[in-house]
Write a protein that holds these residues in place. Sequence first.
Motif, PDB file in Angstrom:
ATOM      1  N   GLN A  30     -17.243  18.258  21.952  1.00  0.00           N
ATOM      2  CA  GLN A  30     -17.646  17.811  20.623  1.00  0.00           C
ATOM      3  C   GLN A  30     -17.364  18.902  19.592  1.00  0.00           C
ATOM      4  O   GLN A  30     -17.727  20.062  19.783  1.00  0.00           O
ATOM      5  CB  GLN A  30     -19.124  17.453  20.601  1.00  0.00           C
ATOM      6  CG  GLN A  30     -19.549  16.871  19.274  1.00  0.00           C
ATOM      7  CD  GLN A  30     -21.013  16.505  19.279  1.00  0.00           C
ATOM      8  OE1 GLN A  30     -21.827  17.238  19.807  1.00  0.00           O
ATOM      9  NE2 GLN A  30     -21.331  15.378  18.699  1.00  0.00           N
ATOM     10  N   THR A  31     -16.740  18.509  18.514  1.00  0.00           N
ATOM     11  CA  THR A  31     -16.443  19.443  17.430  1.00  0.00           C
ATOM     12  C   THR A  31     -17.580  19.427  16.409  1.00  0.00           C
ATOM     13  O   THR A  31     -18.447  18.556  16.433  1.00  0.00           O
ATOM     14  CB  THR A  31     -15.138  19.051  16.721  1.00  0.00           C
ATOM     15  OG1 THR A  31     -15.337  17.791  16.086  1.00  0.00           O
ATOM     16  CG2 THR A  31     -13.976  18.984  17.695  1.00  0.00           C
ATOM     17  N   HIS A  32     -17.535  20.386  15.510  1.00  0.00           N
ATOM     18  CA  HIS A  32     -18.513  20.434  14.417  1.00  0.00           C
ATOM     19  C   HIS A  32     -18.426  19.153  13.594  1.00  0.00           C
ATOM     20  O   HIS A  32     -19.443  18.586  13.214  1.00  0.00           O
ATOM     21  CB  HIS A  32     -18.248  21.660  13.549  1.00  0.00           C
ATOM     22  CG  HIS A  32     -19.086  21.704  12.312  1.00  0.00           C
ATOM     23  ND1 HIS A  32     -20.414  22.060  12.328  1.00  0.00           N
ATOM     24  CD2 HIS A  32     -18.790  21.410  11.021  1.00  0.00           C
ATOM     25  CE1 HIS A  32     -20.893  21.990  11.096  1.00  0.00           C
ATOM     26  NE2 HIS A  32     -19.929  21.602  10.290  1.00  0.00           N
ATOM     27  N   GLU A  33     -17.221  18.703  13.344  1.00  0.00           N
ATOM     28  CA  GLU A  33     -17.017  17.503  12.540  1.00  0.00           C
ATOM     29  C   GLU A  33     -17.633  16.277  13.225  1.00  0.00           C
ATOM     30  O   GLU A  33     -18.207  15.413  12.567  1.00  0.00           O
ATOM     31  CB  GLU A  33     -15.528  17.268  12.273  1.00  0.00           C
ATOM     32  CG  GLU A  33     -14.899  18.284  11.332  1.00  0.00           C
ATOM     33  CD  GLU A  33     -14.614  19.631  12.007  1.00  0.00           C
ATOM     34  OE1 GLU A  33     -14.557  19.706  13.262  1.00  0.00           O
ATOM     35  OE2 GLU A  33     -14.462  20.616  11.271  1.00  0.00           O
ATOM     36  N   GLU A  34     -17.520  16.199  14.549  1.00  0.00           N
ATOM     37  CA  GLU A  34     -18.110  15.081  15.287  1.00  0.00           C
ATOM     38  C   GLU A  34     -19.640  15.137  15.238  1.00  0.00           C
ATOM     39  O   GLU A  34     -20.303  14.105  15.122  1.00  0.00           O
ATOM     40  CB  GLU A  34     -17.625  15.070  16.731  1.00  0.00           C
ATOM     41  CG  GLU A  34     -16.159  14.712  16.861  1.00  0.00           C
ATOM     42  CD  GLU A  34     -15.622  14.967  18.257  1.00  0.00           C
ATOM     43  OE1 GLU A  34     -14.657  14.262  18.618  1.00  0.00           O
ATOM     44  OE2 GLU A  34     -16.130  15.847  18.980  1.00  0.00           O
ATOM     45  N   ALA A  35     -20.203  16.337  15.302  1.00  0.00           N
ATOM     46  CA  ALA A  35     -21.651  16.489  15.218  1.00  0.00           C
ATOM     47  C   ALA A  35     -22.166  16.057  13.845  1.00  0.00           C
ATOM     48  O   ALA A  35     -23.173  15.359  13.735  1.00  0.00           O
ATOM     49  CB  ALA A  35     -22.053  17.928  15.506  1.00  0.00           C
ATOM     50  N   VAL A  36     -21.454  16.463  12.794  1.00  0.00           N
ATOM     51  CA  VAL A  36     -21.833  16.060  11.441  1.00  0.00           C
ATOM     52  C   VAL A  36     -21.686  14.551  11.295  1.00  0.00           C
ATOM     53  O   VAL A  36     -22.535  13.893  10.687  1.00  0.00           O
ATOM     54  CB  VAL A  36     -21.005  16.818  10.390  1.00  0.00           C
ATOM     55  CG1 VAL A  36     -21.212  16.236   8.999  1.00  0.00           C
ATOM     56  CG2 VAL A  36     -21.350  18.297  10.401  1.00  0.00           C
ATOM     57  N   ALA A  37     -20.647  13.976  11.869  1.00  0.00           N
ATOM     58  CA  ALA A  37     -20.457  12.524  11.798  1.00  0.00           C
ATOM     59  C   ALA A  37     -21.619  11.792  12.463  1.00  0.00           C
ATOM     60  O   ALA A  37     -22.082  10.766  11.959  1.00  0.00           O
ATOM     61  CB  ALA A  37     -19.134  12.130  12.447  1.00  0.00           C
ATOM     62  N   LEU A  38     -22.111  12.313  13.582  1.00  0.00           N
ATOM     63  CA  LEU A  38     -23.253  11.701  14.253  1.00  0.00           C
ATOM     64  C   LEU A  38     -24.499  11.794  13.383  1.00  0.00           C
ATOM     65  O   LEU A  38     -25.213  10.805  13.192  1.00  0.00           O
ATOM     66  CB  LEU A  38     -23.499  12.375  15.608  1.00  0.00           C
ATOM     67  CG  LEU A  38     -24.730  11.910  16.383  1.00  0.00           C
ATOM     68  CD1 LEU A  38     -24.604  10.437  16.760  1.00  0.00           C
ATOM     69  CD2 LEU A  38     -24.916  12.762  17.630  1.00  0.00           C
ATOM     70  N   LEU A  39     -24.770  12.966  12.818  1.00  0.00           N
ATOM     71  CA  LEU A  39     -25.954  13.156  11.991  1.00  0.00           C
ATOM     72  C   LEU A  39     -25.918  12.272  10.751  1.00  0.00           C
ATOM     73  O   LEU A  39     -26.942  11.739  10.324  1.00  0.00           O
ATOM     74  CB  LEU A  39     -26.077  14.621  11.585  1.00  0.00           C
ATOM     75  CG  LEU A  39     -27.304  14.999  10.770  1.00  0.00           C
ATOM     76  CD1 LEU A  39     -28.585  14.768  11.568  1.00  0.00           C
ATOM     77  CD2 LEU A  39     -27.218  16.437  10.318  1.00  0.00           C
TER      78      LEU A  39
END
Length: 77
Positions: A30-39
């Motif tokens: 998981q990338t930072h961008e994917e984590a932000v997308a989830l949040l």
Amino acid sequence: MKNGFVSFTAAFLACVIGLAFSPSARGEDQTHEEAVALLTSGVWHFEGSNWSNDRAFQKNGTVLVRASNANGTVRWR
């Protein structure tokens, strides 16, 4: 006001801890961008024994808050 801050802090930490131990949130790939997308993917509902609120995390670093006792915007990073 202090109780509201304590409630928000406790709820936010519970969310962060939950995301940290969620299989999809801590995947090795998981990338930072994917984590932000989830949040930022939707409205998060928090509740306790006698309170509840909804928070919508925005990619611009703000959180829209809808609560029984207060509404507004706060910052996150």
